[in-house]
Scaffold this motif. Structure first.
Motif, PDB file in Angstrom:
ATOM      1  N   ARG A 173     -63.377   0.993 -26.281  1.00 37.16           N
ATOM      2  CA  ARG A 173     -63.437  -0.621 -26.583  1.00 37.16           C
ATOM      3  C   ARG A 173     -63.068  -1.221 -25.211  1.00 37.16           C
ATOM      4  NH1 ARG A 173     -59.511  -1.479 -29.752  1.00 37.16           N
ATOM      5  NH2 ARG A 173     -58.079  -2.720 -28.558  1.00 37.16           N
ATOM      6  N   HIS A 174     -62.140  -0.596 -24.677  1.00 40.48           N
ATOM      7  CA  HIS A 174     -61.766  -1.339 -23.440  1.00 40.48           C
ATOM      8  C   HIS A 174     -62.983  -1.101 -22.305  1.00 40.48           C
ATOM      9  CE1 HIS A 174     -57.290  -1.024 -24.352  1.00 40.48           C
ATOM     10  NE2 HIS A 174     -57.854  -2.314 -24.497  1.00 40.48           N
ATOM     11  N   ALA A 175     -63.625   0.167 -22.360  1.00 36.77           N
ATOM     12  CA  ALA A 175     -64.784   0.320 -21.449  1.00 36.77           C
ATOM     13  C   ALA A 175     -65.993  -0.692 -21.677  1.00 36.77           C
ATOM     14  CB  ALA A 175     -65.309   1.811 -21.362  1.00 36.77           C
ATOM     15  N   PHE A 176     -66.084  -0.977 -23.097  1.00 30.83           N
ATOM     16  CA  PHE A 176     -67.286  -1.796 -23.411  1.00 30.83           C
ATOM     17  C   PHE A 176     -66.938  -3.203 -22.871  1.00 30.83           C
ATOM     18  CE2 PHE A 176     -68.374  -5.212 -26.344  1.00 30.83           C
ATOM     19  CZ  PHE A 176     -69.919  -5.282 -26.196  1.00 30.83           C
ATOM     20  N   LEU A 177     -65.489  -3.670 -23.118  1.00 28.32           N
ATOM     21  CA  LEU A 177     -65.201  -4.980 -22.451  1.00 28.32           C
ATOM     22  C   LEU A 177     -65.346  -5.346 -20.979  1.00 28.32           C
ATOM     23  CD1 LEU A 177     -62.001  -5.727 -24.790  1.00 28.32           C
ATOM     24  CD2 LEU A 177     -64.384  -6.828 -24.873  1.00 28.32           C
ATOM     25  N   CYS A 178     -64.971  -4.127 -20.361  1.00 26.93           N
ATOM     26  CA  CYS A 178     -65.115  -4.123 -18.865  1.00 26.93           C
ATOM     27  C   CYS A 178     -66.697  -4.166 -18.500  1.00 26.93           C
ATOM     28  CB  CYS A 178     -64.903  -2.836 -18.210  1.00 26.93           C
ATOM     29  SG  CYS A 178     -62.969  -2.861 -18.378  1.00 26.93           S
ATOM     30  N   SER A 179     -67.514  -3.368 -19.132  1.00 26.89           N
ATOM     31  CA  SER A 179     -69.204  -3.583 -19.041  1.00 26.89           C
ATOM     32  C   SER A 179     -69.595  -5.017 -19.571  1.00 26.89           C
ATOM     33  CB  SER A 179     -69.565  -2.675 -19.715  1.00 26.89           C
ATOM     34  OG  SER A 179     -71.117  -2.653 -20.092  1.00 26.89           O
ATOM     35  N   PRO A 212     -71.777   0.389 -13.322  1.00 30.43           N
ATOM     36  CA  PRO A 212     -72.299   0.492 -11.944  1.00 30.43           C
ATOM     37  C   PRO A 212     -71.528   1.544 -11.147  1.00 30.43           C
ATOM     38  CG  PRO A 212     -71.366  -1.605 -11.809  1.00 30.43           C
ATOM     39  CD  PRO A 212     -71.308  -1.271 -12.967  1.00 30.43           C
ATOM     40  N   ASP A 213     -70.091   1.637 -11.332  1.00 26.33           N
ATOM     41  CA  ASP A 213     -69.476   2.709 -10.379  1.00 26.33           C
ATOM     42  C   ASP A 213     -68.140   3.196 -11.481  1.00 26.33           C
ATOM     43  OD1 ASP A 213     -68.283   4.158  -8.119  1.00 26.33           O
ATOM     44  OD2 ASP A 213     -67.013   2.324  -7.921  1.00 26.33           O
ATOM     45  N   LEU A 214     -68.344   4.478 -11.482  1.00 28.43           N
ATOM     46  CA  LEU A 214     -67.287   5.112 -12.205  1.00 28.43           C
ATOM     47  C   LEU A 214     -66.511   6.182 -11.639  1.00 28.43           C
ATOM     48  CD1 LEU A 214     -65.688   5.717 -15.153  1.00 28.43           C
ATOM     49  CD2 LEU A 214     -67.750   7.074 -15.759  1.00 28.43           C
ATOM     50  N   THR A 215     -65.160   6.183 -11.534  1.00 27.77           N
ATOM     51  CA  THR A 215     -64.516   7.404 -10.999  1.00 27.77           C
ATOM     52  C   THR A 215     -63.298   7.812 -11.801  1.00 27.77           C
ATOM     53  OG1 THR A 215     -64.582   6.075  -8.630  1.00 27.77           O
ATOM     54  CG2 THR A 215     -62.664   7.825  -8.833  1.00 27.77           C
ATOM     55  N   ILE A 216     -63.150   9.030 -12.148  1.00 24.86           N
ATOM     56  CA  ILE A 216     -62.255   9.860 -12.757  1.00 24.86           C
ATOM     57  C   ILE A 216     -61.181  10.470 -12.205  1.00 24.86           C
ATOM     58  CG2 ILE A 216     -61.865  11.206 -14.987  1.00 24.86           C
ATOM     59  CD1 ILE A 216     -64.969  10.494 -15.864  1.00 24.86           C
ATOM     60  N   ILE A 217     -59.979  10.340 -12.490  1.00 26.33           N
ATOM     61  CA  ILE A 217     -58.662  10.785 -11.616  1.00 26.33           C
ATOM     62  C   ILE A 217     -57.569  11.432 -12.506  1.00 26.33           C
ATOM     63  CG2 ILE A 217     -56.978  10.276  -9.807  1.00 26.33           C
ATOM     64  CD1 ILE A 217     -58.554   8.114  -9.021  1.00 26.33           C
ATOM     65  N   PRO A 218     -57.304  12.638 -12.375  1.00 33.35           N
ATOM     66  CA  PRO A 218     -56.240  13.349 -13.269  1.00 33.35           C
ATOM     67  C   PRO A 218     -54.958  12.672 -12.487  1.00 33.35           C
ATOM     68  CG  PRO A 218     -57.211  15.012 -11.784  1.00 33.35           C
ATOM     69  CD  PRO A 218     -57.803  13.672 -11.583  1.00 33.35           C
ATOM     70  N   VAL A 219     -54.067  12.226 -13.248  1.00 36.20           N
ATOM     71  CA  VAL A 219     -52.830  11.947 -12.993  1.00 36.20           C
ATOM     72  C   VAL A 219     -51.521  12.028 -13.715  1.00 36.20           C
ATOM     73  CG1 VAL A 219     -53.745   9.795 -11.651  1.00 36.20           C
ATOM     74  CG2 VAL A 219     -52.733   9.382 -13.676  1.00 36.20           C
ATOM     75  N   SER A 220     -50.291  12.271 -13.104  1.00 37.49           N
ATOM     76  CA  SER A 220     -49.089  12.194 -13.894  1.00 37.49           C
ATOM     77  C   SER A 220     -48.235  10.844 -13.351  1.00 37.49           C
ATOM     78  CB  SER A 220     -48.443  13.458 -13.769  1.00 37.49           C
ATOM     79  OG  SER A 220     -47.052  13.295 -14.510  1.00 37.49           O
ATOM     80  N   ALA A 221     -48.267   9.846 -14.135  1.00 30.32           N
ATOM     81  CA  ALA A 221     -47.584   8.783 -13.588  1.00 30.32           C
ATOM     82  C   ALA A 221     -45.978   8.897 -13.464  1.00 30.32           C
ATOM     83  CB  ALA A 221     -47.895   7.301 -14.335  1.00 30.32           C
ATOM     84  N   LEU A 222     -45.576   9.447 -14.442  1.00 27.38           N
ATOM     85  CA  LEU A 222     -44.118   9.765 -14.372  1.00 27.38           C
ATOM     86  C   LEU A 222     -43.541  10.701 -13.264  1.00 27.38           C
ATOM     87  CD1 LEU A 222     -41.698   9.354 -16.502  1.00 27.38           C
ATOM     88  CD2 LEU A 222     -42.045  11.417 -17.275  1.00 27.38           C
ATOM     89  N   ALA A 223     -44.456  11.863 -12.914  1.00 28.20           N
ATOM     90  CA  ALA A 223     -44.035  12.700 -11.804  1.00 28.20           C
ATOM     91  C   ALA A 223     -44.722  12.141 -10.454  1.00 28.20           C
ATOM     92  CB  ALA A 223     -44.785  14.106 -12.076  1.00 28.20           C
ATOM     93  N   GLY A 224     -45.523  11.334 -10.536  1.00 26.48           N
ATOM     94  CA  GLY A 224     -46.180  10.655  -9.398  1.00 26.48           C
ATOM     95  C   GLY A 224     -47.495  11.524  -8.771  1.00 26.48           C
ATOM     96  N   ILE A 280     -65.545  -3.474  -2.096  1.00 30.26           N
ATOM     97  CA  ILE A 280     -65.853  -4.336  -3.013  1.00 30.26           C
ATOM     98  C   ILE A 280     -66.521  -5.580  -2.188  1.00 30.26           C
ATOM     99  CG2 ILE A 280     -63.851  -3.887  -4.226  1.00 30.26           C
ATOM    100  CD1 ILE A 280     -62.164  -6.004  -2.683  1.00 30.26           C
ATOM    101  N   ALA A 281     -66.705  -5.708  -0.744  1.00 30.08           N
ATOM    102  CA  ALA A 281     -67.325  -6.730  -0.186  1.00 30.08           C
ATOM    103  C   ALA A 281     -68.681  -7.092  -0.730  1.00 30.08           C
ATOM    104  CB  ALA A 281     -67.441  -6.469   1.357  1.00 30.08           C
ATOM    105  N   SER A 282     -69.332  -5.917  -1.082  1.00 25.80           N
ATOM    106  CA  SER A 282     -71.014  -6.231  -1.399  1.00 25.80           C
ATOM    107  C   SER A 282     -70.952  -6.358  -2.786  1.00 25.80           C
ATOM    108  CB  SER A 282     -71.530  -4.911  -1.122  1.00 25.80           C
ATOM    109  OG  SER A 282     -71.107  -3.738  -2.146  1.00 25.80           O
ATOM    110  N   ASP A 283     -69.747  -6.614  -3.703  1.00 26.63           N
ATOM    111  CA  ASP A 283     -69.956  -6.971  -5.186  1.00 26.63           C
ATOM    112  C   ASP A 283     -70.009  -8.408  -5.290  1.00 26.63           C
ATOM    113  OD1 ASP A 283     -69.233  -4.472  -5.822  1.00 26.63           O
ATOM    114  OD2 ASP A 283     -66.968  -4.762  -6.042  1.00 26.63           O
ATOM    115  N   ARG A 284     -69.551  -9.307  -4.074  1.00 21.70           N
ATOM    116  CA  ARG A 284     -69.766 -10.763  -4.292  1.00 21.70           C
ATOM    117  C   ARG A 284     -71.236 -11.103  -4.052  1.00 21.70           C
ATOM    118  NH1 ARG A 284     -65.118 -10.831  -0.353  1.00 21.70           N
ATOM    119  NH2 ARG A 284     -63.148 -10.894  -1.827  1.00 21.70           N
TER     120      ARG A 284
END
Length: 421
Positions: A128-134, A175-187, A214-218
């Motif tokens: 749902r959040h991905a759709f709203l962002c789109s 238009p631009d998707l990036t996927i990152i594995p993280v652990s917010a608790l451990a940093g 982001i400059a070309s987004d405008r």
């Protein structure tokens, strides 16, 4: 340095307990954006609760408590900066009943950060959040697969979630998707690369936020300047001064440029562009400036300055997608409302509700008789005054509007223009 560094606005989204608060706390902590008393208070509460670690989620828990007390700050904003960029975070709630808050936070964002729990994988909220962002044309999307420490930093788990989300994203306009594995608790992979995931070869989250282009987004092609205020000083020395103040919505404007004023259609040239610090050689979004014109034309609030050969559409009939925000009275065909579009105010009637959209399945319910709180649908509006508008996908400023209930003066809907007739 702070005047020249670029500003990135990003919104965070995700289901409950996916770790949004912890991630924001980690970013603030690791970029040293916290005051000592803030950190001391968090450490003290963590100790009192018996935690053997500093619970960085507590940095935004105060804001959640404010919401529980009924204070209407539904989207919590946080600010931090690095030598490369300044950042504004809009922390939006995850529940389905807060869809309107997600729309509010993402409508001005350059980038959206969607968190998923590595143990749960993609859930309904993620889609749902991905759709709203789109729908809101957020130019950049980052999927953070959080809590990797709880799945033993497994590449297999990450690859499965990444593949599933990428397949879903192909149905949307991202238009631009990036996927990152993280652990917010451990940093891990939040501010710096983690040695615990040597299989991941991409950048850390902060490095991506600092370097995403982001400059070309405008939109720097379509010159749009909605007039907000007419400046006429009353002092004797400046009785001939007439300036038009507002914020540049898109395009680049310079002194000497030929421009047209809508809706009158008269043309003239720009004599000067001024800011609080004095005259400037050019104006571009999102600068707030005062434009002075060579000829004395009848220009007032709600008018729009553009180029003669590049004009917005002037329309009283618009097709729009609307997110309804009123808890008490649903949107219904035939109802009349006030509409605020850029600096222009008008009244509108809902001529037709084409369909209500199920934002979980993307199914269109064409038998819907109205839109209730947090529901999204496509409508046809007829306005009393012509709107000077563009399609939202071309211009987020001149393509967006809000709907106001005239009886209560409350904002009851937010809309994006799909096409103008």
């Amino acid at each position: 340095m702070s005047e020249t560094t670029e500003l990135l606005r990003f919104a965070t989204a995700g289901s409950v307990d996916d770790g949004k608060s912890t991630l924001i706390g980690r970013l603030l902590y690791d970029t040293k954006s916290l005051f000592e008393d803030q950190l001391s208070a968090v450490e003290e509460v963590s100790r009192a609760r018996g935690d053997d670690y500093t619970d960085l989620a507590l940095l935004t828990d105060g804001l959640r408590a404010e919401r529980e007390q009924g204070i209407t700050i539904d989207v919590a904003y946080r600010y931090f900066a690095t030598p490369r960029r300044k950042f504004i975070i809009a922390d939006t709630p995850g529940h389905i009943q807060y869809t309107r808050n997600m729309v509010t936070g993402a409508s001005t964002a350059d980038l959206a950060l969607i968190l998923v729990d590595a143990r749960k994988g993609l859930v309904e909220q993620s889609r749902r959040h991905a759709f709203l962002c789109s729908l809101l044309r957020v130019p950049h999307l980052v999927l953070c697969v959080n809590k990797m420490d709880l799945v033993d930093y497994s590449q297999e788990v990450f690859d499965r979630i990444a593949a599933e989300f990428t397949a879903f994203a192909t149905k949307l306009d991202i238009p631009d998707l990036t996927i990152i594995p993280v652990s917010a608790l451990a940093g891990d992979n939040v501010v710096s690369r983690s040695p615990k995931m040597p299989w991941y070869e991409g950048a850390s989250l902060l490095h991506h936020l600092e370097t995403v282009h982001i400059a070309s987004d405008r939109n720097l092609v379509d010159a749009r300047f909605p007039v907000q205020y007419v400046i006429r000083p009353h002092s004797n020395s400046n009785h001939d001064y007439r300036g038009y103040a507002g914020q540049v919505a898109s395009g680049v404007m310079k002194p000497g440029d030929e421009v047209m004023v809508l809706p009158s259609g008269f043309t003239t040239t720009i004599a000067a562009i001024e800011t609080a610090d004095g005259p400037v050689a050019e104006a571009y979004p999102p600068m707030s400036v005062t434009v002075r014109l060579t000829d004395e034309l009848d220009v007032s609030r709600g008018d729009l300055i553009c180029r003669p050969n590049n004009q917005p559409q002037v329309a009283q009939d618009v097709e729009a997608m609307i997110c309804w925000m009123d808890e008490k009275r649903p949107l219904q065909p035939g109802r009349k409302y006030a509409i605020a579009h850029t600096t222009r105010a008008a009244r509108t009637i809902v001529k037709q509700l084409h369909y209500r959209l199920d934002i979980n399945t993307l199914h269109r319910d064409e038998a819907a008789d109205g839109l209730r709180l947090n529901e999204i649908g496509r409508v046809r509006l007829r306005t009393t005054l012509p709107l000077l508008c563009d399609e939202y996908r071309r211009n987020r400023t001149t393509g967006g509007f809000i709907v106001i209930d005239e009886d209560t003066n409350r904002t009851v809907g937010a809309g994006i223009i799909v096409e103008a007739a």
